[in-house]
Write a protein that holds these residues in place. Structure first.
Motif, PDB file in Angstrom:
ATOM      1  N   TYR A   4      45.923  34.032  27.776  1.00  0.00           N
ATOM      2  CA  TYR A   4      45.962  33.309  29.046  1.00  0.00           C
ATOM      3  C   TYR A   4      45.915  34.277  30.209  1.00  0.00           C
ATOM      4  CZ  TYR A   4      51.013  34.159  28.682  1.00  0.00           C
ATOM      5  OH  TYR A   4      52.238  34.747  28.544  1.00  0.00           O
ATOM      6  N   LEU A   5      45.356  33.762  31.303  1.00  0.00           N
ATOM      7  CA  LEU A   5      45.080  34.563  32.482  1.00  0.00           C
ATOM      8  C   LEU A   5      46.355  35.110  33.106  1.00  0.00           C
ATOM      9  CD1 LEU A   5      42.463  35.344  33.933  1.00  0.00           C
ATOM     10  CD2 LEU A   5      42.770  33.366  35.406  1.00  0.00           C
ATOM     11  N   GLN A  49      39.068  40.271  35.318  1.00  0.00           N
ATOM     12  CA  GLN A  49      40.000  39.243  34.872  1.00  0.00           C
ATOM     13  C   GLN A  49      40.929  39.894  33.860  1.00  0.00           C
ATOM     14  OE1 GLN A  49      37.870  35.815  33.430  1.00  0.00           O
ATOM     15  NE2 GLN A  49      37.119  35.287  35.452  1.00  0.00           N
ATOM     16  N   THR A  50      42.212  39.626  34.021  1.00  0.00           N
ATOM     17  CA  THR A  50      43.217  40.219  33.143  1.00  0.00           C
ATOM     18  C   THR A  50      43.945  39.100  32.413  1.00  0.00           C
ATOM     19  OG1 THR A  50      43.445  42.084  34.658  1.00  0.00           O
ATOM     20  CG2 THR A  50      45.229  41.746  33.089  1.00  0.00           C
ATOM     21  N   PHE A  51      44.179  39.305  31.132  1.00  0.00           N
ATOM     22  CA  PHE A  51      44.791  38.294  30.278  1.00  0.00           C
ATOM     23  C   PHE A  51      45.975  38.862  29.508  1.00  0.00           C
ATOM     24  CE2 PHE A  51      40.370  37.310  30.797  1.00  0.00           C
ATOM     25  CZ  PHE A  51      40.347  35.936  30.989  1.00  0.00           C
ATOM     26  N   ILE A  63      44.599  42.326  27.991  1.00  0.00           N
ATOM     27  CA  ILE A  63      43.151  42.537  27.997  1.00  0.00           C
ATOM     28  C   ILE A  63      42.688  42.480  29.444  1.00  0.00           C
ATOM     29  CG2 ILE A  63      40.886  41.622  27.352  1.00  0.00           C
ATOM     30  CD1 ILE A  63      42.247  40.305  24.932  1.00  0.00           C
ATOM     31  N   SER A  64      41.892  43.444  29.836  1.00  0.00           N
ATOM     32  CA  SER A  64      41.279  43.417  31.157  1.00  0.00           C
ATOM     33  C   SER A  64      39.774  43.527  30.971  1.00  0.00           C
ATOM     34  CB  SER A  64      41.801  44.569  32.016  1.00  0.00           C
ATOM     35  OG  SER A  64      41.263  44.485  33.310  1.00  0.00           O
ATOM     36  N   ILE A  65      39.060  42.554  31.518  1.00  0.00           N
ATOM     37  CA  ILE A  65      37.596  42.577  31.502  1.00  0.00           C
ATOM     38  C   ILE A  65      37.171  42.907  32.924  1.00  0.00           C
ATOM     39  CG2 ILE A  65      35.497  41.289  30.985  1.00  0.00           C
ATOM     40  CD1 ILE A  65      37.314  39.360  29.323  1.00  0.00           C
ATOM     41  N   LEU A  94      37.073  39.954  19.364  1.00  0.00           N
ATOM     42  CA  LEU A  94      36.248  38.780  19.100  1.00  0.00           C
ATOM     43  C   LEU A  94      36.460  37.720  20.179  1.00  0.00           C
ATOM     44  CD1 LEU A  94      36.636  38.501  15.226  1.00  0.00           C
ATOM     45  CD2 LEU A  94      34.559  39.129  16.484  1.00  0.00           C
ATOM     46  N   TRP A  95      37.723  37.506  20.569  1.00  0.00           N
ATOM     47  CA  TRP A  95      38.010  36.516  21.607  1.00  0.00           C
ATOM     48  C   TRP A  95      37.358  36.899  22.921  1.00  0.00           C
ATOM     49  CZ3 TRP A  95      40.299  36.904  26.374  1.00  0.00           C
ATOM     50  CH2 TRP A  95      40.468  35.688  27.048  1.00  0.00           C
ATOM     51  N   LEU A  96      37.530  38.156  23.351  1.00  0.00           N
ATOM     52  CA  LEU A  96      36.990  38.541  24.662  1.00  0.00           C
ATOM     53  C   LEU A  96      35.476  38.524  24.663  1.00  0.00           C
ATOM     54  CD1 LEU A  96      35.775  41.643  25.379  1.00  0.00           C
ATOM     55  CD2 LEU A  96      38.051  42.239  24.681  1.00  0.00           C
ATOM     56  N   THR A  97      34.853  38.859  23.542  1.00  0.00           N
ATOM     57  CA  THR A  97      33.396  38.806  23.456  1.00  0.00           C
ATOM     58  C   THR A  97      32.920  37.360  23.598  1.00  0.00           C
ATOM     59  OG1 THR A  97      33.430  40.752  22.007  1.00  0.00           O
ATOM     60  CG2 THR A  97      31.386  39.467  22.077  1.00  0.00           C
ATOM     61  N   ASP A  98      33.548  36.463  22.846  1.00  0.00           N
ATOM     62  CA  ASP A  98      33.208  35.036  22.961  1.00  0.00           C
ATOM     63  C   ASP A  98      33.445  34.546  24.385  1.00  0.00           C
ATOM     64  OD1 ASP A  98      32.586  34.986  20.261  1.00  0.00           O
ATOM     65  OD2 ASP A  98      34.420  33.950  19.665  1.00  0.00           O
ATOM     66  N   TYR A  99      34.555  34.949  24.977  1.00  0.00           N
ATOM     67  CA  TYR A  99      34.894  34.532  26.340  1.00  0.00           C
ATOM     68  C   TYR A  99      33.813  34.970  27.328  1.00  0.00           C
ATOM     69  CZ  TYR A  99      37.277  34.110  30.794  1.00  0.00           C
ATOM     70  OH  TYR A  99      37.581  33.782  32.090  1.00  0.00           O
TER      71      TYR A  99
END
Length: 175
Positions: A4-5, A49-51, A63-65, A94-99
């Motif tokens: 979550y964000l 975006q950071t999660f 996670i930071s994209i 895998l989650w961040l790639t899909d996101y």
């Protein structure tokens, strides 16, 4: 696992970032002052975006994209040490790639860069369909002044959609 964000939870961020030594990051020992300065300058929100990563009600990772204004975002992942080497890193990638490919418009690839000696992350990237595309000699400067090689990996949207890995031609010329 839940993702979550990040919603400006500065105290939780400070607790999380100062609770661990982040061995494969340029600055392995984070300080409250540095995190606060980064927070105030927009480090966790400008063009990114950071999660939070949560498992069974506990924040286990971050996670930071970033470089979201570019067609090729990059990312940073940090997992608490007790959750490393247990499959959580793979689930995060895998989650961040899909996101990225399902929610962010016009992204053609996702890149990751890490130290050459970060074999756990390199293994995760490989397992998640990322291809090694670069090796940069003496390109990763650490807080202690040492400099090590870095490697770059990426996954392209076409490969992600088809569930394949397209090899690259690193030595495509005779010279």
């Amino acid at each position: 696992m839940k993702f979550y964000l990040f919603n400006n939870e500065l105290d939780e961020l400070i607790d999380f970032m100062t609770s661990e030594k982040w061995v494969y990051h340029s600055n392995p020992d984070q300080t409250k002052e540095k995190i606060m300065a980064n927070f105030e300058s927009g480090w966790y929100s400008k063009d990114k975006q950071t999660f939070w990563v949560e498992n069974e009600g506990e924040k286990i990772g971050y996670i930071s994209i970033f470089d979201l204004s570019d067609n090729t975002p990059l990312f940073d992942i940090r997992l608490k040490s007790k959750y490393r080497n247990k499959g959580f890193g793979e689930k995060c990638v895998l989650w961040l790639t899909d996101y990225v490919f399902t929610t962010l418009d016009n992204k053609i690839r996702v890149e990751a860069h890490t130290r050459m000696d970060n074999y756990p992350m390199r293994k995760v990237l490989h397992k998640c369909g990322y291809v090694k595309e670069s090796h940069h000699r003496k390109a990763w400067e650490n807080a202690d002044g040492t400099i090590v090689d870095s490697v770059g990996y990426a996954i392209i949207r076409d490969d992600w959609e088809k569930g394949i890995k397209t090899p690259i031609h690193m030595d495509d010329v005779w010279f």
